[in-house]
Design a protein around this motif. Structure first.
Motif, PDB file in Angstrom:
ATOM      1  N   GLY A   1       0.788  -1.222   0.000  1.00  8.01           N
ATOM      2  CA  GLY A   1       0.000   0.000   0.000  1.00  8.01           C
ATOM      3  C   GLY A   1       0.822   1.274   0.000  1.00  8.01           C
ATOM      4  N   ASN A   2       2.109   1.181   0.326  1.00  6.62           N
ATOM      5  CA  ASN A   2       2.931   2.384   0.388  1.00  6.62           C
ATOM      6  C   ASN A   2       3.897   2.533  -0.777  1.00  6.62           C
ATOM      7  N   ALA A   3       3.849   1.595  -1.712  1.00  5.09           N
ATOM      8  CA  ALA A   3       4.731   1.685  -2.893  1.00  5.09           C
ATOM      9  C   ALA A   3       3.893   2.139  -4.077  1.00  5.09           C
ATOM     10  N   HIS A   4       4.240   3.278  -4.672  1.00  3.23           N
ATOM     11  CA  HIS A   4       3.456   3.837  -5.781  1.00  3.23           C
ATOM     12  C   HIS A   4       4.295   3.772  -7.052  1.00  3.23           C
ATOM     13  N   GLN A   5       3.868   2.913  -7.979  1.00  2.00           N
ATOM     14  CA  GLN A   5       4.686   2.652  -9.162  1.00  2.00           C
ATOM     15  C   GLN A   5       4.294   3.531 -10.349  1.00  2.00           C
ATOM     16  N   ALA A   6       3.183   4.263 -10.222  1.00  3.46           N
ATOM     17  CA  ALA A   6       2.742   5.156 -11.309  1.00  3.46           C
ATOM     18  C   ALA A   6       1.924   6.265 -10.676  1.00  3.46           C
ATOM     19  N   ILE A   7       1.757   7.358 -11.438  1.00  2.00           N
ATOM     20  CA  ILE A   7       0.854   8.417 -10.953  1.00  2.00           C
ATOM     21  C   ILE A   7      -0.550   7.995 -11.354  1.00  2.00           C
ATOM     22  N   GLY A   8      -1.271   7.526 -10.385  1.00  2.97           N
ATOM     23  CA  GLY A   8      -2.605   6.988 -10.680  1.00  2.97           C
ATOM     24  C   GLY A   8      -3.690   7.968 -10.317  1.00  2.97           C
ATOM     25  N   ARG A   9      -4.776   7.446  -9.907  1.00  9.86           N
ATOM     26  CA  ARG A   9      -5.913   8.259  -9.454  1.00  9.86           C
ATOM     27  C   ARG A   9      -6.755   7.393  -8.536  1.00  9.86           C
ATOM     28  N   ASN A  10      -7.801   7.999  -7.994  1.00 16.50           N
ATOM     29  CA  ASN A  10      -8.723   7.220  -7.173  1.00 16.50           C
ATOM     30  C   ASN A  10      -9.914   6.849  -8.027  1.00 16.50           C
ATOM     31  N   SER A  11      -9.990   5.580  -8.431  1.00 14.14           N
ATOM     32  CA  SER A  11     -11.149   5.113  -9.203  1.00 14.14           C
ATOM     33  C   SER A  11     -11.517   3.728  -8.706  1.00 14.14           C
ATOM     34  N   ARG A  12     -12.047   3.683  -7.494  1.00 10.60           N
ATOM     35  CA  ARG A  12     -12.362   2.383  -6.881  1.00 10.60           C
ATOM     36  C   ARG A  12     -13.866   2.235  -6.743  1.00 10.60           C
ATOM     37  N   LEU A  13     -14.289   0.996  -6.643  1.00 11.01           N
ATOM     38  CA  LEU A  13     -15.721   0.742  -6.451  1.00 11.01           C
ATOM     39  C   LEU A  13     -16.000   0.549  -4.966  1.00 11.01           C
ATOM     40  N   ASP A  14     -17.135   1.058  -4.528  1.00 10.14           N
ATOM     41  CA  ASP A  14     -17.456   0.825  -3.119  1.00 10.14           C
ATOM     42  C   ASP A  14     -18.367  -0.393  -2.959  1.00 10.14           C
ATOM     43  N   ALA A  15     -18.387  -0.888  -1.729  1.00 13.00           N
ATOM     44  CA  ALA A  15     -19.041  -2.176  -1.457  1.00 13.00           C
ATOM     45  C   ALA A  15     -20.550  -2.116  -1.686  1.00 13.00           C
ATOM     46  N   LEU A  16     -21.177  -0.975  -1.407  1.00 15.97           N
ATOM     47  CA  LEU A  16     -22.624  -0.887  -1.627  1.00 15.97           C
ATOM     48  C   LEU A  16     -22.937  -1.137  -3.102  1.00 15.97           C
ATOM     49  N   GLN A  17     -22.177  -0.485  -3.987  1.00 12.14           N
ATOM     50  CA  GLN A  17     -22.438  -0.680  -5.425  1.00 12.14           C
ATOM     51  C   GLN A  17     -22.222  -2.139  -5.806  1.00 12.14           C
ATOM     52  N   ALA A  18     -21.206  -2.751  -5.214  1.00 12.79           N
ATOM     53  CA  ALA A  18     -20.916  -4.154  -5.548  1.00 12.79           C
ATOM     54  C   ALA A  18     -22.064  -5.068  -5.138  1.00 12.79           C
ATOM     55  N   VAL A  19     -22.661  -4.831  -3.980  1.00 13.66           N
ATOM     56  CA  VAL A  19     -23.757  -5.741  -3.578  1.00 13.66           C
ATOM     57  C   VAL A  19     -25.020  -5.477  -4.402  1.00 13.66           C
ATOM     58  N   VAL A  20     -25.237  -4.228  -4.797  1.00 18.03           N
ATOM     59  CA  VAL A  20     -26.391  -3.937  -5.668  1.00 18.03           C
ATOM     60  C   VAL A  20     -26.188  -4.645  -7.018  1.00 18.03           C
ATOM     61  N   LEU A  21     -24.980  -4.514  -7.566  1.00 14.42           N
ATOM     62  CA  LEU A  21     -24.706  -5.109  -8.879  1.00 14.42           C
ATOM     63  C   LEU A  21     -24.781  -6.632  -8.808  1.00 14.42           C
ATOM     64  N   THR A  22     -24.309  -7.212  -7.719  1.00 15.98           N
ATOM     65  CA  THR A  22     -24.375  -8.673  -7.561  1.00 15.98           C
ATOM     66  C   THR A  22     -25.831  -9.124  -7.493  1.00 15.98           C
ATOM     67  N   ALA A  23     -26.644  -8.390  -6.759  1.00 22.89           N
ATOM     68  CA  ALA A  23     -28.063  -8.752  -6.653  1.00 22.89           C
ATOM     69  C   ALA A  23     -28.764  -8.596  -8.005  1.00 22.89           C
ATOM     70  N   LYS A  24     -28.427  -7.537  -8.724  1.00 22.79           N
ATOM     71  CA  LYS A  24     -29.086  -7.312 -10.024  1.00 22.79           C
ATOM     72  C   LYS A  24     -28.601  -8.291 -11.085  1.00 22.79           C
ATOM     73  N   LEU A  25     -27.334  -8.686 -10.987  1.00 22.84           N
ATOM     74  CA  LEU A  25     -26.775  -9.590 -11.992  1.00 22.84           C
ATOM     75  C   LEU A  25     -27.572 -10.898 -12.051  1.00 22.84           C
ATOM     76  N   LYS A  26     -28.072 -11.338 -10.879  1.00 25.82           N
ATOM     77  CA  LYS A  26     -28.880 -12.571 -10.850  1.00 25.82           C
ATOM     78  C   LYS A  26     -30.122 -12.435 -11.725  1.00 25.82           C
ATOM     79  N   ARG A  27     -30.577 -11.203 -11.925  1.00 24.74           N
ATOM     80  CA  ARG A  27     -31.816 -10.983 -12.682  1.00 24.74           C
ATOM     81  C   ARG A  27     -31.559 -10.457 -14.089  1.00 24.74           C
ATOM     82  N   LEU A  28     -30.296 -10.234 -14.430  1.00 24.65           N
ATOM     83  CA  LEU A  28     -30.021  -9.545 -15.700  1.00 24.65           C
ATOM     84  C   LEU A  28     -30.547 -10.329 -16.911  1.00 24.65           C
TER      85      LEU A  28
END
Ligand SMILES: Cc1ncc(COP(=O)(O)O)c(C=O)c1O
Length: 389
Positions: free
Chosen positions: A230-257
């Motif tokens: 977590g403390n080694a930065h190999q490139a100049i990145g950005r913050n583009s992460r998914l949060d857990a709420l979105q993941a559980v919504v998407l998992t629940a919806k995927l069953k119905r897709l």
């Protein structure tokens, strides 16, 4: 002019997100309780589980969840080393985010015209546009329809350019049974709430069979961190992460897709049987494509008048998109000339209501309203022709 009686089937929304969200509400609440208990709100088990499911659903080796669809495209470009001095081909008739991601990566967008029947790029159009500076093609799977991806993949490989799929509108679309997102070097998805698989906030994902691309996207979207440190930065990145709420919504919806996609396809069959007027035509689906029908887009004469009449009849419609990217002021500097089909069709596009829970009666009502409106348009133009003799 006779006034149309608005029956009980109106109003008809363009999309009904509440019906879909209500279906998954219980599943999401249960999963959310677990997330509060663990207090792991970003990344973690819920996100990894969704990534695995989405990679499986797309038939790819890797899925990397990111914050939104725009960053999915931008991060793929950066992961491929595409930036300043490179040109990226993309259709002009896409949502602005496709072009925005190219500019944000540092590369130069080169806008392409499209086929008049499908509104998609073709291998012929792409071949004619490739120059020594071209680094990639972004093939947009507009409205859930898919361009000739196998041909485009061959063309990209033989031309030494990357093929990136903007599959933001194509969750559940297939070409010869193969999922959208799995044909290119990488496929980029948006899970914006109105998408066929929609989160309860912003969300996106990159799918790929290339382990190095997956690792680079994951690192760039997490401040350029090196894997496992977590403390080694190999490139100049950005913050583009998914949060857990979105993941559980998407998992629940995927069953119905699959079920929801089947419902959209059935609704489109009813539309095709019912909507039949000389002044309107459906955008054509490419052969062997099973579209997810993110939007039900028709090309219609006197679009603005028709849309306004439908609004008065209680039918909500959309326009995807009224101005092609190369004519939007900030992007004009990249335009290399007129793009006849993208420009002409932009004035005739109309998206009619389509969502998994739409009823046959609602579709019949929409078609009835469109027919009546177009009969008036046809009558007016006959009158005009007569008066100019
Ligand atoms: C074709 C297309 N590309 C890219 C995007 C960008 O996705 P997002 O809004 O999640 O950044 C969208 C969605 O809005 C889209 O429809």
């Amino acid at each position: 002019m006779s006034k149309i009686e608005v029956p009980r089937t109106a109003p008809v929304p363009l999309a009904d997100l509440v019906a879909m969200n209500t279906e998954v509400e219980q599943d999401v609440r249960a999963a959310w309780d677990g997330i509060i208990a663990s207090s792991g709100f970003i990344g973690g088990e819920a996100v990894s589980q969704f990534e695995e499911l989405w990679a499986g659903s797309c038939g790819t080796d890797h899925a990397v969840a990111v914050a939104n669809g725009t960053e999915a495209i931008e991060l793929v470009l950066r992961a491929l080393g595409i930036g300043e001095g490179d040109e990226v081909l993309l259709p002009a008739n896409t949502f602005i985010a496709t072009a925005e991601a190219v500019v944000l990566s540092g590369a130069t967008p080169r806008f392409l015209d499209v086929d008049p029947a499908t509104l998609l790029v073709t291998p012929e159009i792409v071949r004619a546009a490739i120059t020594p500076r071209t680094a990639a093609l972004i093939a947009v799977e507009l409205y859930g329809n898919m361009p000739r991806m196998v041909h485009l993949a061959h063309l990209a490989a033989s031309s030494g350019i990357a093929l990136i799929e903007d599959a933001a509108q194509a969750q559940g679309s297939t070409l010869n049974g193969r999922a959208a997102g799995s044909f290119g070097t990488a496929g980029c998805f948006s899970f914006y709430p109105t998408k066929n698989l929609g989160a309860w906030g912003d969300a996106g994902c990159v799918v790929t069979n290339d382990a190095a691309v997956a690792a680079a996207v994951r690192s760039l979207g997490n401040h350029g961190r090196a894997p496992g440190d977590g403390n080694a930065h190999q490139a100049i990145g950005r913050n583009s992460r998914l949060d857990a709420l979105q993941a559980v919504v998407l998992t629940a919806k995927l069953k119905r897709l699959d079920e929801w996609t089947a419902a959209r396809r059935e609704a489109m069959e009813i539309y095709r049987r019912t909507l039949n007027h000389e002044l309107v035509r459906f955008v054509e689906i490419e052969p062997h494509v099973a579209s997810s029908y993110h939007q039900n887009v028709v090309l219609v004469t006197e679009r603005d008048a028709v849309q306004e009449q439908l609004r008065r009849d209680g039918v909500r419609t959309g326009i995807h998109y009224p101005v092609p990217c190369h004519l939007q002021p900030p992007y004009r500097r990249y335009a290399q000339g007129p793009l006849a089909i993208a420009e002409e069709t932009a004035g005739r596009l109309l998206s009619l209501p389509l969502f998994p829970h739409i009823t046959e009666r609602q579709i019949e009502y929409v078609c009835d309203c469109v027919h009546r409106c177009l009969d008036q348009v046809a009558g007016r133009s006959r009158g005009t022709r007569r008066s100019y003799g």
